[in-house]
Enzyme design. Structure first.
Site, PDB file in Angstrom:
ATOM      1  N   LYS A   1       3.681  -0.100   1.725  1.00 15.47           N
ATOM      2  CA  LYS A   1       5.000  -0.702   1.676  1.00 15.47           C
ATOM      3  C   LYS A   1       5.765  -0.333   0.416  1.00 15.47           C
ATOM      4  CE  LYS A   1       2.979  -4.879   3.591  1.00 15.47           C
ATOM      5  NZ  LYS A   1       2.670  -6.286   3.258  1.00 15.47           N
TER       6      LYS A   1
ATOM      7  N   ASP B   1      -1.195   6.373  -9.193  1.00 17.27           N
ATOM      8  CA  ASP B   1      -2.047   5.777 -10.230  1.00 17.27           C
ATOM      9  C   ASP B   1      -3.317   6.627 -10.316  1.00 17.27           C
ATOM     10  OD1 ASP B   1      -3.564   4.165 -11.885  1.00 17.27           O
ATOM     11  OD2 ASP B   1      -2.987   2.296 -10.930  1.00 17.27           O
TER      12      ASP B   1
ATOM     13  N   PHE C   1       0.189  -2.780 -15.590  1.00 21.83           N
ATOM     14  CA  PHE C   1       0.383  -3.196 -14.208  1.00 21.83           C
ATOM     15  C   PHE C   1       1.857  -3.535 -14.019  1.00 21.83           C
ATOM     16  CE2 PHE C   1       0.300  -5.593 -10.347  1.00 21.83           C
ATOM     17  CZ  PHE C   1      -0.598  -4.852  -9.586  1.00 21.83           C
TER      18      PHE C   1
ATOM     19  N   ASP D   1       4.258  -4.371  -6.045  1.00 21.36           N
ATOM     20  CA  ASP D   1       3.903  -5.788  -5.888  1.00 21.36           C
ATOM     21  C   ASP D   1       2.702  -6.184  -6.726  1.00 21.36           C
ATOM     22  OD1 ASP D   1       1.950  -4.311  -4.263  1.00 21.36           O
ATOM     23  OD2 ASP D   1       1.346  -6.269  -3.522  1.00 21.36           O
TER      24      ASP D   1
HETATM   25  C1  PRP Z   1      -0.138   1.296  -4.214  1.00 20.82           C
HETATM   26  C2  PRP Z   1       1.033   2.238  -4.407  1.00 20.82           C
HETATM   27  C3  PRP Z   1       0.465   3.590  -4.098  1.00 20.82           C
HETATM   28  C4  PRP Z   1      -0.996   3.445  -4.499  1.00 20.82           C
HETATM   29  C5  PRP Z   1      -1.220   4.147  -5.806  1.00 20.82           C
HETATM   30  O1  PRP Z   1      -0.216   0.999  -2.857  1.00 20.82           O
HETATM   31  O2  PRP Z   1       2.099   1.910  -3.536  1.00 20.82           O
HETATM   32  O3  PRP Z   1       0.545   3.912  -2.725  1.00 20.82           O
HETATM   33  O4  PRP Z   1      -1.270   2.047  -4.641  1.00 20.82           O
HETATM   34  O5  PRP Z   1      -2.542   3.982  -6.267  1.00 20.82           O
HETATM   35  P1  PRP Z   1      -3.604   5.172  -6.347  1.00 20.82           P
HETATM   36  O6  PRP Z   1      -2.887   6.375  -6.913  1.00 20.82           O
HETATM   37  O7  PRP Z   1      -4.621   4.613  -7.327  1.00 20.82           O
HETATM   38  O8  PRP Z   1      -4.165   5.412  -4.996  1.00 20.82           O
HETATM   39  P2  PRP Z   1      -0.968  -0.277  -2.264  1.00 20.82           P
HETATM   40  O9  PRP Z   1      -2.262   0.147  -1.672  1.00 20.82           O
HETATM   41  O10 PRP Z   1      -1.008  -1.364  -3.303  1.00 20.82           O
HETATM   42  O11 PRP Z   1      -0.066  -0.693  -1.044  1.00 20.82           O
HETATM   43  P3  PRP Z   1       1.504  -1.045  -0.993  1.00 20.82           P
HETATM   44  O12 PRP Z   1       2.233   0.276  -1.041  1.00 20.82           O
HETATM   45  O13 PRP Z   1       1.634  -1.741   0.317  1.00 20.82           O
HETATM   46  O14 PRP Z   1       1.844  -1.928  -2.179  1.00 20.82           O
END
Ligand code: PRP
Length: 179
Positions: free
Chosen positions: A48, A108, A157, A164
């Site tokens: 999202k 990340d 963070f 979120d």
């Molecule tokens: C978060 C963000 C990225 C991912 C990055 O998504 O939106 O897609 O984490 O982290 P990484 O590089 O360590 O993989 P999340 O899974 O929290 O879902 P969301 O997009 O629904 O918030």
């Protein structure tokens, strides 16, 4: 700073203001427009987190394009990556022969991006590039790092502008760390 959207929490630091974000998104839109002189362009937003960024970005792109989304879940309600990346929704659009621009809110660890790129490559697009609003620059091992990056992200963070914490704070117009 108190903000009625924060459920009593306080902002520790605004990392990127709404004005900074808008200015940079316009620059990214121009860069995307210049990068694709011809061909079918499909913008794929990773939900999202990218929903606000995609909405703003595509309105700054001055060429024809189509939009679809994919849903990947990796963090649940935790603030650190679990390492599990699940594809929850697949794009309905045809990817073969299209230029794909995958849009992420934040890179990340890079696990999400790495996994999604693997899946999308199997669909034989004409090209595939990534546009990330924020990049923590930790995912140096990625074979295909983001071509378009809004900002280098601090190692904090962050919430807001789609990001979120336990599904809260996505609607903040700025990006901040909280106390
Ligand atoms: C978060 C963000 C990225 C991912 C990055 O998504 O939106 O897609 O984490 O982290 P990484 O590089 O360590 O993989 P999340 O899974 O929290 O879902 P969301 O997009 O629904 O918030």
């Amino acid at each position: 700073m108190t903000d009625p959207r924060l459920q009593g929490r306080s902002v520790k630091r605004i990392a990127f203001s709404a004005e900074q974000i808008a200015h940079r998104v316009k620059e990214l839109g121009d860069a995307v427009s210049d990068a694709y002189p011809d061909g079918e362009l499909l913008v794929l937003g990773l939900l999202k987190g990218s929903f606000i960024f995609v909405s703003d970005l595509v309105r700054e792109v001055s060429r024809p394009l189509q939009i679809d989304f994919l849903v990947v879940s990796s963090y649940g309600t935790e603030t650190v990556s679990s390492g599990n990346v699940r594809l929850v929704y697949d794009p309905q659009a045809e990817l073969r022969g299209h230029h794909i621009l995958l849009v992420e809110d934040i890179v990340d660890s890079g696990r999400t991006l790495g996994r999604v790129m693997e899946v999308l490559r199997e669909r034989e697009p004409a090209s595939i590039e990534v546009c990330a609003l924020l990049d923590k620059k930790k995912a140096t091992y990625l074979p295909h790092p983001p071509r378009f990056v809004g900002f280098d992200a601090p190692n904090e963070f962050l919430v807001g502008y789609g990001l979120d914490h336990a599904e809260n704070f996505r609607h903040l117009p700025y990006i901040a760390s909280l106390e």
